[in-house]
Scaffold this motif. Sequence first.
Motif, PDB file in Angstrom:
ATOM      1  N   PRO A 107       0.203   3.236   8.716  1.00  0.00           N
ATOM      2  CA  PRO A 107       1.066   3.469  10.184  1.00  0.00           C
ATOM      3  C   PRO A 107       0.810   3.645  11.789  1.00  0.00           C
ATOM      4  N   LYS A 108      -0.622   4.574  11.798  1.00  0.00           N
ATOM      5  CA  LYS A 108      -0.532   5.100  13.247  1.00  0.00           C
ATOM      6  C   LYS A 108      -1.377   3.726  13.507  1.00  0.00           C
ATOM      7  N   ALA A 109      -2.443   3.297  12.503  1.00  0.00           N
ATOM      8  CA  ALA A 109      -3.221   1.872  12.940  1.00  0.00           C
ATOM      9  C   ALA A 109      -2.003   0.625  13.284  1.00  0.00           C
ATOM     10  N   LEU A 124       2.432  -4.695   5.689  1.00  0.00           N
ATOM     11  CA  LEU A 124       1.560  -4.138   4.960  1.00  0.00           C
ATOM     12  C   LEU A 124       2.229  -3.017   3.040  1.00  0.00           C
ATOM     13  N   MET A 125       1.314  -3.630   2.632  1.00  0.00           N
ATOM     14  CA  MET A 125       2.072  -2.676   1.254  1.00  0.00           C
ATOM     15  C   MET A 125       1.329  -1.030   0.147  1.00  0.00           C
ATOM     16  N   VAL A 126       1.751  -0.503   0.195  1.00  0.00           N
ATOM     17  CA  VAL A 126       1.740   0.321  -0.313  1.00  0.00           C
ATOM     18  C   VAL A 126       1.779   0.691  -1.700  1.00  0.00           C
ATOM     19  N   LEU A 127       0.219   0.786  -2.312  1.00  0.00           N
ATOM     20  CA  LEU A 127      -0.069   0.231  -3.771  1.00  0.00           C
ATOM     21  C   LEU A 127      -0.618   1.782  -4.576  1.00  0.00           C
ATOM     22  N   PRO A 128      -0.614   1.540  -6.146  1.00  0.00           N
ATOM     23  CA  PRO A 128      -1.687   2.567  -6.525  1.00  0.00           C
ATOM     24  C   PRO A 128      -3.319   1.646  -6.312  1.00  0.00           C
ATOM     25  N   SER A 129      -4.233   2.231  -6.027  1.00  0.00           N
ATOM     26  CA  SER A 129      -5.273   2.148  -5.549  1.00  0.00           C
ATOM     27  C   SER A 129      -5.939   0.795  -6.429  1.00  0.00           C
ATOM     28  N   ARG A 130      -5.736   0.125  -7.656  1.00  0.00           N
ATOM     29  CA  ARG A 130      -5.816  -0.390  -8.809  1.00  0.00           C
ATOM     30  C   ARG A 130      -5.310  -1.037  -7.913  1.00  0.00           C
ATOM     31  N   ASP A 131      -4.583  -1.547  -7.654  1.00  0.00           N
ATOM     32  CA  ASP A 131      -3.456  -3.070  -7.603  1.00  0.00           C
ATOM     33  C   ASP A 131      -3.688  -2.614  -6.208  1.00  0.00           C
TER      34      ASP A 131
END
Length: 291
Positions: A107-109, A124-131
Amino acid sequence: MNHRQLETFAAVMKSGTVSRAAELLGITQPAVSRTVAELERSIGFLLFDRVRNRIIPTPEAKLFYAQVEASFRGMDTLRAAAARIRDHGSGQLRVGSLSALGSSLVPKAVKRFREGHPDIGVTLMVLPSRDVRDGVASGQFDVGLAADEIDVSGVLHQPFVSPRVLCALPVGHALAERDVITPYDLRDLPFIAYVPEDRARQRLDLIFHQADVSPRIVVETIYAATVCALVAEGVGVGLVSPYAVAGIDPSRIVLKPFEPAVHSKSLLILPLDRPKSQLVRDFIDCLLASR
């Protein structure tokens, strides 16, 4: 009919005379007259009546000029669009991030990026790393941030951040007054762990094994934010990245250094077969400046 003929015709219509049109275009008057005549032969009707050394646009010329002007405006729009794409890339930036960075650093970026690109939309999508990794590989995301346990085949990748994790304790916990927390301090305590495939969990398991300590795992999860929430509720203690604790309620959680050091490593990933646009380059600069 070609662009030079249309440009010459438009110059004559705007200026009203062949001589002024020649000055505007930087060519001779005979060249203007010849080009207009070529256009008339091409389109099959007269554009100007010649009356006493003057040229008078025909009704057909006025109708045709309206269409020529519209086409020129369209070209101007295309040139402006090309300039925007050249300077900034497409008008949308799509970012995927793991949870630990998606609530703090990213969010800062985004804020920094939006200050320089107020007309560019960001998803911006916050997801598990594999996704996140799969989304970058498939082209769903322009930029991704993922934990280092992902399969990096099919994506470009580079180390991004590797912060030292902290031990999160409920306020009032017996260990809250300690300066440093060690594996021995956590023996037999209810412990909130990450899932076994998490690379930070694997590093921590090795440290506990070397210390001959077995924490009493009561919950396993994939998100650092969930670890914080469970700690705040008094369910147990856990280890979290300093980036994951942004916005936590300090009246409910105490953070302490943990030794020996465990690092939570993340990667910056990009599509393998797509050159970076200027927008992507600018956003990466914002990410790096926000670390």
